[in-house]
Design a protein around this motif. Structure first.
Motif, PDB file in Angstrom:
ATOM      1  N   HIS A  47      -3.267   2.058 -15.958  1.00  0.00           N
ATOM      2  CA  HIS A  47      -3.080   0.610 -15.891  1.00  0.00           C
ATOM      3  C   HIS A  47      -1.657   0.278 -16.306  1.00  0.00           C
ATOM      4  CE1 HIS A  47      -7.464   0.127 -15.653  1.00  0.00           C
ATOM      5  NE2 HIS A  47      -7.503   1.098 -16.558  1.00  0.00           N
ATOM      6  N   THR A  48      -1.025  -0.616 -15.557  1.00  0.00           N
ATOM      7  CA  THR A  48       0.329  -1.034 -15.915  1.00  0.00           C
ATOM      8  C   THR A  48       0.256  -2.241 -16.843  1.00  0.00           C
ATOM      9  OG1 THR A  48       0.565  -2.548 -14.050  1.00  0.00           O
ATOM     10  CG2 THR A  48       1.190  -0.249 -13.674  1.00  0.00           C
ATOM     11  N   GLU A  50       1.684  -4.944 -16.539  1.00  0.00           N
ATOM     12  CA  GLU A  50       1.697  -6.169 -15.732  1.00  0.00           C
ATOM     13  C   GLU A  50       0.339  -6.465 -15.100  1.00  0.00           C
ATOM     14  OE1 GLU A  50       3.878  -3.506 -14.873  1.00  0.00           O
ATOM     15  OE2 GLU A  50       5.354  -4.229 -16.312  1.00  0.00           O
ATOM     16  N   GLY A  52      -1.459  -4.159 -13.175  1.00  0.00           N
ATOM     17  CA  GLY A  52      -1.693  -3.359 -11.983  1.00  0.00           C
ATOM     18  C   GLY A  52      -2.465  -2.091 -12.299  1.00  0.00           C
ATOM     19  N   TYR A  53      -2.782  -1.371 -11.246  1.00  0.00           N
ATOM     20  CA  TYR A  53      -3.526  -0.119 -11.371  1.00  0.00           C
ATOM     21  C   TYR A  53      -2.882   0.931 -10.477  1.00  0.00           C
ATOM     22  CZ  TYR A  53      -7.331  -2.988 -13.258  1.00  0.00           C
ATOM     23  OH  TYR A  53      -8.090  -3.845 -14.006  1.00  0.00           O
ATOM     24  N   GLN A  67      -2.218   2.201  -5.220  1.00  0.00           N
ATOM     25  CA  GLN A  67      -1.620   1.282  -6.190  1.00  0.00           C
ATOM     26  C   GLN A  67      -2.056  -0.134  -5.868  1.00  0.00           C
ATOM     27  OE1 GLN A  67       2.676   1.092  -6.231  1.00  0.00           O
ATOM     28  NE2 GLN A  67       2.667   0.340  -8.332  1.00  0.00           N
ATOM     29  N   LEU A  68      -2.541  -0.819  -6.884  1.00  0.00           N
ATOM     30  CA  LEU A  68      -2.900  -2.231  -6.784  1.00  0.00           C
ATOM     31  C   LEU A  68      -2.001  -2.945  -7.775  1.00  0.00           C
ATOM     32  CD1 LEU A  68      -5.032  -4.153  -5.502  1.00  0.00           C
ATOM     33  CD2 LEU A  68      -6.434  -3.739  -7.526  1.00  0.00           C
ATOM     34  N   ASN A  69      -1.121  -3.831  -7.282  1.00  0.00           N
ATOM     35  CA  ASN A  69      -0.145  -4.422  -8.200  1.00  0.00           C
ATOM     36  C   ASN A  69      -0.621  -5.728  -8.829  1.00  0.00           C
ATOM     37  OD1 ASN A  69       0.203  -6.081  -6.008  1.00  0.00           O
ATOM     38  ND2 ASN A  69       2.420  -5.920  -5.946  1.00  0.00           N
ATOM     39  N   GLY A  70      -1.857  -6.109  -8.600  1.00  0.00           N
ATOM     40  CA  GLY A  70      -2.469  -7.295  -9.180  1.00  0.00           C
ATOM     41  C   GLY A  70      -3.744  -7.610  -8.415  1.00  0.00           C
ATOM     42  N   THR A  71      -4.334  -8.772  -8.713  1.00  0.00           N
ATOM     43  CA  THR A  71      -5.607  -9.101  -8.070  1.00  0.00           C
ATOM     44  C   THR A  71      -5.607 -10.442  -7.345  1.00  0.00           C
ATOM     45  OG1 THR A  71      -6.419  -9.995 -10.166  1.00  0.00           O
ATOM     46  CG2 THR A  71      -6.959  -7.689  -9.674  1.00  0.00           C
ATOM     47  N   ASP A  75      -0.985 -10.373  -3.988  1.00  0.00           N
ATOM     48  CA  ASP A  75      -0.745  -8.999  -4.440  1.00  0.00           C
ATOM     49  C   ASP A  75      -1.087  -8.021  -3.321  1.00  0.00           C
ATOM     50  OD1 ASP A  75       0.227  -9.476  -7.072  1.00  0.00           O
ATOM     51  OD2 ASP A  75      -1.809  -9.997  -7.681  1.00  0.00           O
TER      52      ASP A  75
END
Length: 159
Positions: A47-48, A50, A52-53, A67-71, A75
């Motif tokens: 987990h970042t 910010e 993200g994942y 990579q998921l940079n948000g929800t 994003d």
């Protein structure tokens, strides 16, 4: 009156579908897809700060990253897998071959170069992204990478 009720039912169904799409838990969907594809209990997630994942898992002979940079709808989900290190033998021939593959057989993915590595990659915003599309993105990248990495390394890999 019946027509009016059918119209309401139809509108209610559409609104329910929109609500379901809006409430999709992308993290859960991604983890379910990875669970179905990964081998040798190889899946890892970080987990970042910010929000993200980043997931990594083994599929066949390749490592696949998600990579998921948000929800939020703005994003993105990015899926990639390295298939060949650069420099390579006969790079002009390699580049032509990759462009031909991009045009004929990569579906929503594409070949590209990241940090001196040829990768298979796909990126998509989360807006209106269904669980089936998440599954397809991850599966397409993993399959194309696994189907091409050994042949690319054999023909173009540095000695």
């Amino acid at each position: 009156m019946t027509t009016y009720q059918e119209s309401i039912t139809s509108n209610e169904s559409i609104n329910e579908l929109i609500a379901e799409t809006a409430s999709i838990n992308h993290v859960e969907v991604i983890e379910n897809v990875i669970d179905s594809l990964e081998q040798d209990d190889s899946a890892m997630v970080s987990h970042t700060p910010e929000g993200g994942y980043l997931w990594k898992f083994k599929y066949g002979s390749v490592q696949v990253f998600v990579q998921l940079n948000g929800t939020s709808d703005e994003d993105t989900i990015t899926v990639w897998s390295a298939v060949l290190n650069l420099p390579a033998k006969d790079e002009p021939k390699l580049m032509r071959y990759l462009l031909e593959l991009n045009c004929s057989s990569t579906f929503e993915a594409r070949f590209g170069i990241i940090e001196n590595r040829v990768v298979v990659i796909s990126t998509r915003t989360l807006a209106e992204l269904s669980p089936g599309e998440v599954s397809r993105l991850i599966t397409v990248v993993a399959t194309i990478a696994d189907n091409n990495d050994e042949a690319l390394q054999t023909e173009f890999g540095a000695t």
